[in-house]
Scaffold this motif. Structure first.
Motif, mmCIF file in Angstrom:
data_model
loop_
_atom_site.group_PDB
_atom_site.id
_atom_site.type_symbol
_atom_site.label_atom_id
_atom_site.label_comp_id
_atom_site.label_asym_id
_atom_site.label_seq_id
_atom_site.Cartn_x
_atom_site.Cartn_y
_atom_site.Cartn_z
ATOM 1 N N ASP A 33 10.900 -75.410 21.502
ATOM 2 C CA ASP A 33 11.127 -73.980 21.315
ATOM 3 C C ASP A 33 10.939 -73.199 22.614
ATOM 4 O O ASP A 33 11.476 -72.112 22.767
ATOM 5 N N LEU A 34 10.144 -73.762 23.530
ATOM 6 C CA LEU A 34 9.942 -73.147 24.844
ATOM 7 C C LEU A 34 9.785 -74.253 25.868
ATOM 8 O O LEU A 34 9.049 -75.219 25.645
ATOM 9 N N VAL A 35 10.469 -74.123 26.993
ATOM 10 C CA VAL A 35 10.373 -75.054 28.106
ATOM 11 C C VAL A 35 9.819 -74.293 29.308
ATOM 12 O O VAL A 35 10.327 -73.226 29.661
ATOM 13 N N VAL A 36 8.775 -74.838 29.933
ATOM 14 C CA VAL A 36 8.177 -74.237 31.128
ATOM 15 C C VAL A 36 8.343 -75.206 32.288
ATOM 16 O O VAL A 36 7.845 -76.334 32.240
ATOM 17 N N ASP A 37 9.057 -74.768 33.313
ATOM 18 C CA ASP A 37 9.303 -75.593 34.486
ATOM 19 C C ASP A 37 8.145 -75.424 35.462
ATOM 20 O O ASP A 37 7.956 -74.359 36.051
ATOM 21 N N ALA A 38 7.351 -76.489 35.648
ATOM 22 C CA ALA A 38 6.261 -76.499 36.627
ATOM 23 C C ALA A 38 6.448 -77.687 37.566
ATOM 24 O O ALA A 38 5.497 -78.379 37.907
ATOM 25 N N THR A 39 7.709 -77.915 37.975
ATOM 26 C CA THR A 39 8.028 -79.079 38.804
ATOM 27 C C THR A 39 7.852 -78.809 40.291
ATOM 28 O O THR A 39 8.138 -79.679 41.107
ATOM 29 N N GLY A 40 7.391 -77.629 40.653
ATOM 30 C CA GLY A 40 7.025 -77.379 42.038
ATOM 31 C C GLY A 40 8.167 -76.920 42.912
ATOM 32 O O GLY A 40 9.200 -76.429 42.454
ATOM 33 N N ARG A 41 7.951 -77.091 44.213
ATOM 34 C CA ARG A 41 8.877 -76.573 45.228
ATOM 35 C C ARG A 41 10.293 -77.119 45.062
ATOM 36 O O ARG A 41 11.261 -76.461 45.403
ATOM 37 N N GLY A 42 10.411 -78.328 44.527
ATOM 38 C CA GLY A 42 11.732 -78.923 44.342
ATOM 39 C C GLY A 42 12.382 -78.594 43.011
ATOM 40 O O GLY A 42 13.343 -79.261 42.613
ATOM 41 N N SER A 43 11.914 -77.574 42.337
ATOM 42 C CA SER A 43 12.459 -77.200 41.029
ATOM 43 C C SER A 43 13.980 -77.020 41.070
ATOM 44 O O SER A 43 14.534 -76.432 42.003
ATOM 45 N N ARG A 44 14.628 -77.507 40.008
ATOM 46 C CA ARG A 44 16.080 -77.361 39.884
ATOM 47 C C ARG A 44 16.453 -76.197 38.977
ATOM 48 O O ARG A 44 17.614 -76.055 38.585
ATOM 49 N N ALA A 45 15.490 -75.359 38.654
ATOM 50 C CA ALA A 45 15.746 -74.254 37.732
ATOM 51 C C ALA A 45 16.896 -73.349 38.179
ATOM 52 O O ALA A 45 17.719 -72.947 37.340
ATOM 53 N N PRO A 46 16.996 -72.955 39.465
ATOM 54 C CA PRO A 46 18.139 -72.106 39.845
ATOM 55 C C PRO A 46 19.489 -72.730 39.524
ATOM 56 O O PRO A 46 20.401 -72.054 39.022
ATOM 57 N N ALA A 47 19.646 -74.033 39.797
ATOM 58 C CA ALA A 47 20.915 -74.711 39.489
ATOM 59 C C ALA A 47 21.120 -74.818 37.986
ATOM 60 O O ALA A 47 22.253 -74.664 37.484
ATOM 61 N N TRP A 48 20.057 -75.068 37.234
ATOM 62 C CA TRP A 48 20.180 -75.149 35.781
ATOM 63 C C TRP A 48 20.617 -73.811 35.193
ATOM 64 O O TRP A 48 21.443 -73.771 34.276
ATOM 65 N N LEU A 49 20.066 -72.730 35.698
ATOM 66 C CA LEU A 49 20.463 -71.409 35.209
ATOM 67 C C LEU A 49 21.942 -71.156 35.491
ATOM 68 O O LEU A 49 22.674 -70.657 34.627
ATOM 69 N N SER A 50 22.382 -71.487 36.691
ATOM 70 C CA SER A 50 23.796 -71.296 37.039
ATOM 71 C C SER A 50 24.704 -72.100 36.125
ATOM 72 O O SER A 50 25.777 -71.625 35.693
ATOM 73 N N ALA A 51 24.296 -73.328 35.799
ATOM 74 C CA ALA A 51 25.104 -74.174 34.919
ATOM 75 C C ALA A 51 25.215 -73.589 33.523
ATOM 76 O O ALA A 51 26.206 -73.831 32.818
ATOM 77 N N LEU A 52 24.223 -72.798 33.104
ATOM 78 C CA LEU A 52 24.254 -72.151 31.793
ATOM 79 C C LEU A 52 24.961 -70.802 31.817
ATOM 80 O O LEU A 52 25.058 -70.132 30.781
ATOM 81 N N GLY A 53 25.422 -70.392 33.014
ATOM 82 C CA GLY A 53 26.132 -69.121 33.122
ATOM 83 C C GLY A 53 25.237 -67.929 33.427
ATOM 84 O O GLY A 53 25.681 -66.780 33.291
ATOM 85 N N TYR A 54 24.014 -68.190 33.848
ATOM 86 C CA TYR A 54 23.090 -67.109 34.205
ATOM 87 C C TYR A 54 22.963 -67.021 35.725
ATOM 88 O O TYR A 54 23.122 -68.026 36.427
ATOM 89 N N PRO A 55 22.662 -65.850 36.240
ATOM 90 C CA PRO A 55 22.492 -65.741 37.689
ATOM 91 C C PRO A 55 21.233 -66.461 38.152
ATOM 92 O O PRO A 55 20.202 -66.427 37.474
ATOM 93 N N ALA A 56 21.326 -67.113 39.294
ATOM 94 C CA ALA A 56 20.138 -67.716 39.896
ATOM 95 C C ALA A 56 19.318 -66.604 40.551
ATOM 96 O O ALA A 56 19.863 -65.576 40.967
#
Length: 424
Positions: free
Chosen positions: A161-184
């Motif tokens: 129900d909730l995902v928290v990204d704590a993968t550090g400096r190498g986080s891929r969250a910006p790319a994941w957001l872009s792939a979902l159609g959200y701005p990085a």
């Protein structure tokens, strides 16, 4: 609430899991590495071999998240600073702060990163509604109808129900957001080209439990020497581009002698070395401005170095993550309405404090390239006066330390009573 998932079982991820455990029925932490049973180095945390410390605000947050944790660390052999006579910090690169009297407790956790992580991981594993799974890496986010519904892994999709990204400096969250159609998020980057060389020691004696001498203009190198558990100590010598410290033992000792007081140099010379020097490179301070995004998917948040990663010489990363975990718990307890905006706004406060300290300190060195608008130049001049005053005036020194340890905002340094002492 049902199921929350944390990506990454480092310090930030463990703090996040503890915060989520108070709100969700189940919490799963997934970690790419195979986790050691006891304290030990692991591939995903190469910085774990270097000097770490939880500053006062971080140690206090640790105790709030895990009541009694600091006392347990001390009982397990962690050194503790009880009096400021055991704490010698020279943030101006010259004489140490004039600090008097007993230190607040918990003041700082003087332990190695693997030791601290193992103890916190044990506390997290003991929570009845938390499961830690190692050897599992998230490859992408899963989403349904504009809401993140879990993560994809090599073994299939894990729902949450909730995902928290704590993968550090190498986080891929910006790319994941872009792939979902959200701005990085926009990214701020201040290159510093810092190299640090660390050696673990078994000293015969130490002049203080904490010794730190910061880089200064004309000598852009600094050192830290911390006592650690099991009678060990850790020495780190750092230097900016063009002034990287030597990597060989003899050269490292010569570099130390150019920076540290004679009693510190003598203690290191007399110590038994535990292994060869270890080298790391930190190219830039980086901050992702999630707090400025107007659109963000429900069911997903980011924490720790994945938001803001600053110069490790300032030792603020773990403390920022602890404060952000507390912010996560607090906003969740107030409900999930507009969760991302409320959380990222709260998480930005400790990140901003660390960013201001690290970037302000780095740009005070002419050897570090970068734009310096008028406010930055004025702040540099004032900070220089403040640090010189702190070498003689315990009132200024204690106020500076409270700000540097994230206990109070930097605006406290500009109060008239402090400014008059600094400028006098």
């Amino acid at each position: 609430m049902r199921h929350a998932m944390v990506l990454g079982a480092g310090i930030g991820g463990l703090f996040a899991a503890r915060a989520l455990s108070e709100v969700y029925d189940r919490v799963t932490v997934i970690e790419r590495d195979r986790l050691p049973v006891e304290a030990g180095q692991r591939r995903g945390v190469p910085q774990g071999r270097h000097a770490h410390v939880l500053v006062t605000a971080g140690a206090q947050a640790l105790d709030r998240l895990f009541p009694g944790a600091c006392a347990e660390l001390v009982a397990a052999g962690a050194p503790v600073v009880r009096d400021f006579a055991e704490f010698r910090l020279a943030p101006g690169g010259g004489s140490p702060l004039r600090l008097l009297g007993p230190a607040p407790e918990p003041f700082a956790c003087l332990v190695s990163r693997p030791f601290l992580e193992a103890k916190v991981r044990s506390r997290v594993r003991s929570l009845s509604n938390v499961v830690v799974r190692d050897g599992v890496a998230a490859t992408d986010l899963a989403a349904v109808g504009g809401r993140v519904s879990g993560v994809r892994t090599a073994g299939g999709t894990l729902d949450a129900d909730l995902v928290v990204d704590a993968t550090g400096r190498g986080s891929r969250a910006p790319a994941w957001l872009s792939a979902l159609g959200y701005p990085a998020p926009s990214r701020e980057r201040v290159p510093i080209d810092l190299m640090y060389v660390t050696r673990r020691l078994r000293p015969r004696t130490l002049p203080a439990l904490v010794v730190g001498v910061s880089a200064r203009p004309g000598r852009p190198r600094g050192i830290v020497l911390f006592a650690q558990e099991d009678g060990r100590a850790i020495l780190t010598v750092s230097g900016y581009g063009g002034h990287h410290p030597p990597r060989d033992p003899a050269g490292l000792l010569a570099a130390l002698a150019d920076i540290a007081p004679p009693d510190v140099v003598a203690a290191v010379r007399a110590a038994d070395a535990l292994g060869d020097p270890i080298v790391a490179h930190f190219p830039a301070n980086v901050r992702h401005r999630y707090d400025r995004l107007r659109r963000f998917p429900a069911g997903f948040l980011v924490l720790g170095d994945a938001i803001c990663s600053t110069n490790p010489a300032y030792a603020l990363g773990m403390s920022v993550a602890a404060r952000q975990a507390e912010a996560l718990r607090d906003v969740l307890m107030a409900g999930e309405h507009d969760l991302a905006r409320r959380y990222f706004r709260a998480a930005a406060r400790p990140a901003h404090a660390a960013w201001a300290a690290a970037v302000g300190g780095d740009l005070a060195l002419p050897e570090v390239p970068g734009p310096r608008p008028l406010p930055v130049r004025l702040a540099r001049v004032y900070t220089g006066r403040l640090l010189r005053a702190a070498e003689r005036d315990p009132v200024v020194a204690h106020q500076f330390l409270r700000v540097a340890a994230l206990q109070e905002p930097a605006t406290r340094l500009f109060r008239p009573a402090i400014a008059l002492r600094a400028l006098r």
